[in-house]
Design an enzyme around this catalytic site. Structure first.
Site, PDB file in Angstrom:
ATOM      1  N   CYS A 100       0.806  -1.227   0.000  1.00 59.60           N
ATOM      2  CA  CYS A 100       0.000   0.000   0.000  1.00 59.60           C
ATOM      3  C   CYS A 100       0.834   1.270   0.000  1.00 59.60           C
ATOM      4  O   CYS A 100       0.280   2.367   0.024  1.00 59.60           O
ATOM      5  CB  CYS A 100      -0.948  -0.011   1.186  1.00 59.60           C
ATOM      6  SG  CYS A 100      -2.168  -1.352   1.072  1.00 59.60           S
ATOM      7  N   HIS A 228      -1.750   8.296   6.538  1.00 58.80           N
ATOM      8  CA  HIS A 228      -2.155   7.051   5.883  1.00 58.80           C
ATOM      9  C   HIS A 228      -3.584   6.709   6.294  1.00 58.80           C
ATOM     10  O   HIS A 228      -4.401   6.352   5.447  1.00 58.80           O
ATOM     11  CB  HIS A 228      -1.185   5.936   6.256  1.00 58.80           C
ATOM     12  CG  HIS A 228      -1.341   4.691   5.464  1.00 58.80           C
ATOM     13  ND1 HIS A 228      -1.288   4.660   4.088  1.00 58.80           N
ATOM     14  CD2 HIS A 228      -1.533   3.392   5.849  1.00 58.80           C
ATOM     15  CE1 HIS A 228      -1.439   3.426   3.651  1.00 58.80           C
ATOM     16  NE2 HIS A 228      -1.603   2.636   4.705  1.00 58.80           N
ATOM     17  N   HIS A 265      -9.573   2.872   0.698  1.00 54.66           N
ATOM     18  CA  HIS A 265      -8.140   2.561   0.642  1.00 54.66           C
ATOM     19  C   HIS A 265      -7.818   2.103  -0.775  1.00 54.66           C
ATOM     20  O   HIS A 265      -8.212   1.020  -1.199  1.00 54.66           O
ATOM     21  CB  HIS A 265      -7.793   1.473   1.653  1.00 54.66           C
ATOM     22  CG  HIS A 265      -6.316   1.322   1.873  1.00 54.66           C
ATOM     23  ND1 HIS A 265      -5.371   1.754   0.978  1.00 54.66           N
ATOM     24  CD2 HIS A 265      -5.616   0.774   2.910  1.00 54.66           C
ATOM     25  CE1 HIS A 265      -4.169   1.496   1.434  1.00 54.66           C
ATOM     26  NE2 HIS A 265      -4.292   0.896   2.613  1.00 54.66           N
TER      27      HIS A 265
END
Length: 338
Positions: A100, A228, A265
């Protein structure tokens, strides 16, 4: 699969019964072509490389091959053909699969290539599409289906997936050249390998401090942080603790926001998605609130989280966080001159 919601991209063709193939590559091609056009560079005349950060590549195509018999060429699981379909003259296309934080690593590699004189311009990009495998994974780690992604929220339920693509063009700054949208001052990396999935505050702090060192800035110079912020039980308190440690003594500290409550996400493209929001926030002087956040977790006490309404911002330097499984972390520092 234990998942009832997601942040989907609506395809231009097909429907649920006729899913277009290689969706991530289609979005990527459009974004890369648009970024190159906006930057005014010509791959036929200049050495232009493309680095694509991704968590899943075209995993969905493999699932359809296996489960539905829809064939796919193995070379299409990377993104060379997708990019060259719109930019046939690029020097090379590199696919980086770093979970990610992948597009943050793509940005770092783009900086390295320019510093080494290996390209005149580099397109740093990211893309990912939802897959049954990833949906199943996030469904099995939650007690019940997550209704909404809420970064740093007390009682948050977990993560939801988004999807999409993003691309930016990096060029060396030259006297008399076009004014850039932003300047990338530096990117710090760490790979702490603390755990397969759980984040480690020490590794995150190391990436932040590496970024500050490479960028030549101090924590007090940073006015905005794009977190994040995954809305998960482990990431949010760990990231909050790392931010508190790094920005200790810089009162009032930077504004902190995150985008995943609004777009989900987006896996490998998450770093550059946040970078674009950081650029626009500093250019416009307005930082968007963290969608889904109303009551912050205790670990975030002391952080200037943007809650409820956009916040006025006169920051010129921002930090962009991106963390991945296995402790694969990337933190970028950017500056906008108005």
């Amino acid at each position: 699969m234990g998942v009832t919601r997601g942040y989907h991209v609506t395809d231009d063709e097909g429907d649920d019964k006729d899913e277009p193939p290689l969706r991530a590559g289609r979005w990527l091609a459009r974004c890369v072509a648009g970024a190159v056009r906006q930057a005014g560079i010509d791959p036929a005349r200049e050495r232009v490389s493309v680095i694509v950060g991704t968590g899943l590549r075209e995993l969905r195509a493999v699932e359809r091959w296996t489960l539905d018999g829809v064939p796919v060429r193995r070379r299409d699981l990377h993104f060379d053909a997708a990019v060259r379909a719109v930019l046939p003259d690029v020097a090379e296309v590199i696919t980086v699969s770093n979970a990610c934080s992948a597009s943050g690593h793509a940005l770092a590699l783009a900086q390295d290539m320019l510093a080494a004189g290996e390209a005149d311009a580099v397109v740093a990009a990211g893309c990912d599409a939802m897959s049954e495998s990833m949906l199943t994974m996030i469904g099995r780690v939650a007690d019940a289906p997550t209704a909404v992604l809420q970064p740093f929220q007390e009682g948050r339920a977990g993560v939801l997936l988004g999807e999409g693509a993003v691309a930016v063009v990096l060029q060396p700054r030259t006297d008399g050249g076009a004014r850039p949208l932003a300047t990338v001052l530096g990117t710090g990396l760490s790979c702490d390998a603390h755990h397969e999935t759980a984040p480690d505050a020490g590794g995150i702090v190391a990436a932040m401090r590496d970024a500050h060192s490479r960028a030549g800035v101090r924590p007090r110079d940073i006015g905005l942080v794009l977190a994040h912020g995954t809305g998960t039980a482990l990431n949010d308190p760990t990231e909050a603790a790392a931010l508190r440690e790094v920005f200790d003594g810089t009162a009032p500290g930077p504004l902190v926001t995150g985008v995943k409550g609004a777009i989900g996400h987006t896996s490998g493209s998450a770093a550059l998605m946040s970078l674009l929001i950081a650029v626009e926030s500093m250019r416009t002087g307005s930082v968007p609130a963290t969608v889904g956040l109303s009551e912050p977790i205790p670990e975030a006490a002391g952080l200037r989280l943007v809650i409820g309404e956009p916040a006025d911002c006169d920051a010129r330097v921002a930090q962009v966080n991106a963390f991945g499984f296995g402790g694969v972390n990337a933190v970028s520092i950017i500056r906008v001159d108005r």
